[in-house]
Design a protein around this motif. Structure first.
Motif, short mmCIF file in Angstrom:
data_model
loop_
_atom_site.label_atom_id
_atom_site.label_comp_id
_atom_site.label_asym_id
_atom_site.label_seq_id
_atom_site.Cartn_x
_atom_site.Cartn_y
_atom_site.Cartn_z
N ALA A 121 17.04 45.99 6.18
CA ALA A 121 15.44 45.79 6.66
C ALA A 121 14.54 46.57 5.95
N HIS A 122 15.04 47.62 6.27
CA HIS A 122 13.93 48.82 5.70
C HIS A 122 13.78 48.91 4.28
N ASP A 123 14.83 48.63 3.47
CA ASP A 123 14.70 48.55 1.94
C ASP A 123 13.86 47.00 1.62
N GLN A 124 14.04 46.14 2.60
CA GLN A 124 13.45 44.83 2.25
C GLN A 124 11.86 45.14 2.36
N ALA A 125 11.49 45.91 3.47
CA ALA A 125 10.08 46.30 3.82
C ALA A 125 9.77 47.19 2.58
N ALA A 126 10.32 47.92 2.05
CA ALA A 126 9.81 48.56 1.08
C ALA A 126 9.73 47.99 -0.46
N ALA A 127 10.44 47.13 -0.61
CA ALA A 127 10.58 46.43 -1.94
C ALA A 127 9.42 45.20 -2.06
N LEU A 128 9.01 44.57 -0.83
CA LEU A 128 8.52 43.37 -0.83
C LEU A 128 6.89 43.59 -0.92
N GLU A 129 6.31 42.60 -1.04
CA GLU A 129 4.81 42.58 -1.09
C GLU A 129 4.25 42.49 0.18
N GLN A 130 3.79 43.74 0.90
CA GLN A 130 3.24 43.75 2.35
C GLN A 130 1.96 43.04 2.57
N ILE A 131 1.63 42.20 3.71
CA ILE A 131 0.38 41.63 4.02
C ILE A 131 -0.04 41.91 5.17
N PRO A 132 -1.05 41.91 5.75
CA PRO A 132 -1.51 42.11 7.23
C PRO A 132 -0.68 41.12 8.01
N VAL A 133 -0.53 41.58 9.18
CA VAL A 133 0.37 40.88 10.15
C VAL A 133 -0.34 39.56 10.56
N ASP A 134 -1.65 39.63 10.47
CA ASP A 134 -2.50 38.46 11.15
C ASP A 134 -2.67 37.43 9.95
N GLU A 135 -1.97 37.77 8.65
CA GLU A 135 -2.18 36.73 7.65
C GLU A 135 -0.84 36.07 7.36
N ALA A 136 0.06 36.41 8.10
CA ALA A 136 1.42 36.01 7.89
C ALA A 136 1.70 34.51 8.23
N LYS A 137 2.33 33.53 7.50
CA LYS A 137 2.70 32.51 7.75
C LYS A 137 3.95 32.25 7.55
N PRO A 138 4.45 30.83 8.24
CA PRO A 138 5.81 30.64 8.40
C PRO A 138 6.53 30.47 7.01
N GLY A 139 7.70 31.40 6.91
CA GLY A 139 8.42 31.48 5.76
C GLY A 139 8.23 33.20 5.22
N ASP A 140 7.27 33.77 5.64
CA ASP A 140 7.01 35.27 5.44
C ASP A 140 7.80 35.88 6.20
N LEU A 141 7.77 37.41 6.39
CA LEU A 141 8.73 38.10 7.08
C LEU A 141 7.82 38.98 7.88
N TYR A 142 8.40 39.16 9.36
CA TYR A 142 7.99 40.13 10.11
C TYR A 142 8.86 41.41 10.17
N PHE A 143 8.18 42.70 10.23
CA PHE A 143 9.15 43.76 10.40
C PHE A 143 8.94 44.60 11.57
N PHE A 144 10.07 45.29 12.24
CA PHE A 144 9.87 45.86 13.35
C PHE A 144 10.41 47.28 13.13
N GLY A 145 9.55 48.28 13.65
CA GLY A 145 9.98 49.63 13.89
C GLY A 145 9.26 50.40 14.83
N ARG A 146 9.79 51.60 15.30
CA ARG A 146 9.32 52.62 16.33
C ARG A 146 8.52 53.55 15.66
N PRO A 147 7.39 54.37 16.12
CA PRO A 147 7.01 55.45 15.59
C PRO A 147 8.05 56.43 15.05
N GLY A 148 7.78 56.92 13.83
CA GLY A 148 8.50 58.06 13.35
C GLY A 148 10.11 57.56 13.05
N LYS A 149 10.15 56.17 13.19
CA LYS A 149 11.86 55.81 12.77
C LYS A 149 11.47 54.64 11.63
N LYS A 150 12.72 54.45 10.92
CA LYS A 150 12.50 53.56 9.88
C LYS A 150 12.72 51.97 10.57
#
Length: 288
Positions: A218-247
């Motif tokens: 997951a952390h490598d996917q987040a780093a490699a893919l085109e990031q978009i604002p969370v509020d612009e995400a549409k079905p088929g896009d990806l959500y990523f989750f993390g805690r402060p200071g953690k990957k």
């Protein structure tokens, strides 16, 4: 290093030759029974795979062998990009799971159903059960079947109804449809096959079927893919989750319901609204 291929339907990749437990014997056998292994584990036993399993190889997947020891091979998986090694995802597999690369052939095809039979001839001669996301080189088509090149120089046949050309165009709807095939499937740490998936394994496997090679974790996917604002995400896009200071520790497909994901906390693959505790760790979104 030498380039070989997985010659069993699913080979689980381990952190070391000493990582498997007694209960993991079906997964490490010369002819592994990953379905029986997955079925044998309760929730606590599955949680015990943390620090033991890393990912899985599928039939005919190319593998670089770095070293060999006591019947095990230290490998890199080039089809599974990883920040751990520029050449591919690292780990250990039984040497008996590896064979010669398939001979050259034409366009690659991917298994798009949870599992399908590999046959010796069109419609007969069972050889093996292939997992979703298995990619094979096609040779010819005849009577509703595709002839494919196999490890160690063999040839086999797979029903056309179970395959798609990897190079075919893909849509966001395809990601949700394919991911939804596994609703209710129990979470499996390191899983990339029809017998169990983890969160990033789901994303990686669906993407492989649709012709997109993305990182395994997951952390490598987040780093490699085109990031978009969370509020612009549409079905088929990806959500990523993390805690402060953690990957990044979790990923799922954005869906009309909320998120389609392999949930370790929920213990199954689910399509559900995002609960408040999950929203608190939603840090970014990405587009495939």
């Amino acid at each position: 290093m030498k380039l070989v291929a997985a010659k069993v339907p699913v080979s689980t990749v381990w952190t070391s030759p000493d990582a498997p437990r007694d209960i993991d014997a079906p997964a490490t056998a010369a002819q592994p029974d990953v379905a029986a292994w997955a079925k044998s584990m309760d929730t606590e036993t599955r949680l015990g795979l943390h620090g033991r399993t890393l990912t899985q190889l599928l039939y005919a997947e190319p593998v670089l062998v770095r070293s060999e020891r006591d019947g095990w091979s230290e490998i890199l998986a080039p089809w599974q990009p990883s920040s751990a090694d520029d050449l591919g995802y690292p780990g250990w597999v039984p040497s008996s799971h590896l064979g010669e690369l398939p001979s050259s052939a034409t366009s690659p095809v991917a298994v798009t159903v949870p599992s399908t039979e590999l046959l010796a001839e069109p419609g007969s001669g069972y050889v093996a059960e292939l997992s979703f996301a298995t990619v094979l080189a096609s040779v010819e088509q005849a009577d509703g079947f595709t002839r494919v090149a196999l490890p160690d120089g063999g040839l086999g046949w797979v029903a056309d109804s179970a395959l798609r050309a990897v190079e075919s165009p893909a849509t966001a709807e395809d990601r949700i449809r394919l991911g939804s095939l596994f609703l209710g499937l129990e979470y499996l740490w390191g899983g990339t096959s029809t017998y169990g998936l983890d969160c990033s394994g789901l994303i990686h496997a669906v993407s492989r079927v649709l012709g997109q090679r993305i990182p395994r974790d997951a952390h490598d996917q987040a780093a490699a893919l085109e990031q978009i604002p969370v509020d612009e995400a549409k079905p088929g896009d990806l959500y990523f989750f993390g805690r402060p200071g953690k990957k990044i520790h979790h990923v799922g497909f954005v869906s009309a319901e909320g998120m389609l994901h392999a949930s370790e906390t929920g213990k199954r693959l689910e399509n559900e609204p995002l609960p408040p505790e999950r929203r608190e760790t939603l840090v970014t979104a990405a587009r495939l």
